[in-house]
Design an enzyme around this catalytic site. Structure first.
Site, short mmCIF file in Angstrom:
data_model
loop_
_atom_site.label_atom_id
_atom_site.label_comp_id
_atom_site.label_asym_id
_atom_site.label_seq_id
_atom_site.Cartn_x
_atom_site.Cartn_y
_atom_site.Cartn_z
N GLU A 137 27.58 91.24 45.36
CA GLU A 137 27.18 89.84 44.59
C GLU A 137 25.84 89.64 44.99
O GLU A 137 25.15 89.78 45.85
CB GLU A 137 28.07 88.90 45.47
CG GLU A 137 27.75 87.45 44.76
CD GLU A 137 28.57 86.27 45.82
OE1 GLU A 137 27.97 85.34 46.12
OE2 GLU A 137 29.74 86.64 46.12
N GLU A 164 21.16 79.37 44.58
CA GLU A 164 22.25 78.82 45.19
C GLU A 164 21.73 77.46 45.74
O GLU A 164 20.73 77.41 46.71
CB GLU A 164 23.22 79.40 46.36
CG GLU A 164 24.43 80.10 45.90
CD GLU A 164 25.32 80.62 46.81
OE1 GLU A 164 26.49 80.30 47.03
OE2 GLU A 164 24.49 81.47 47.64
#
Length: 129
Positions: A16, A21
């Site tokens: 990932e 974020e």
């Protein structure tokens, strides 16, 4: 909000690549992460970046090749990861999640309404691969 990459093989959760974020309670802190697994455990290389003017538009870029992943914010190189390099097709996700294990459920202090404004998304591939 988050912009990230996951394997196209739906049976896999790793690797990932988190391009961007942010936790709503701390919108000036951007997390950039390369999650991968070894034969023994899940590992991550990450960088936390303080974004001074978080309420304005910014450009987030990830360059990924066979040797490293490079994260840029507003054309400035912020972080490079060379461990656990993905070697498989991945797809792009853009989400605006509220709640979850990280950072937890919203409460009376959570400011609503919220928005995740995106001007554009571009994806490029190197010639030949």
């Amino acid at each position: 909000p988050a912009i990230w990459l996951l394997p196209t093989d739906q049976d896999k959760t790793l690797p990932e690549i988190d391009i961007f974020e942010v936790i709503g309670s701390d919108p000036a802190t951007v997390y950039m992460v390369n999650h991968f697994s070894t034969t023994k455990k899940t590992q991550s290389n990450s960088k936390t970046y303080y974004l001074p003017a978080y309420s304005t538009f910014h450009t987030y870029v990830v360059e990924w090749d066979e040797n490293e992943i490079r994260w840029y914010v507003d054309d400035e190189l912020i972080f490079t990861s060379t461990n656990g390099m993905p070697d498989e097709p991945m797809y792009l996700l853009i989400n605006f999640a509220i709640g979850g294990n990280w950072p937890g459920s919203p409460n009376s202090l959570t400011p609503f309404p919220l928005s995740f404004d995106i001007d554009y998304v571009k994806v490029y591939a190197k010639k030949g691969g």
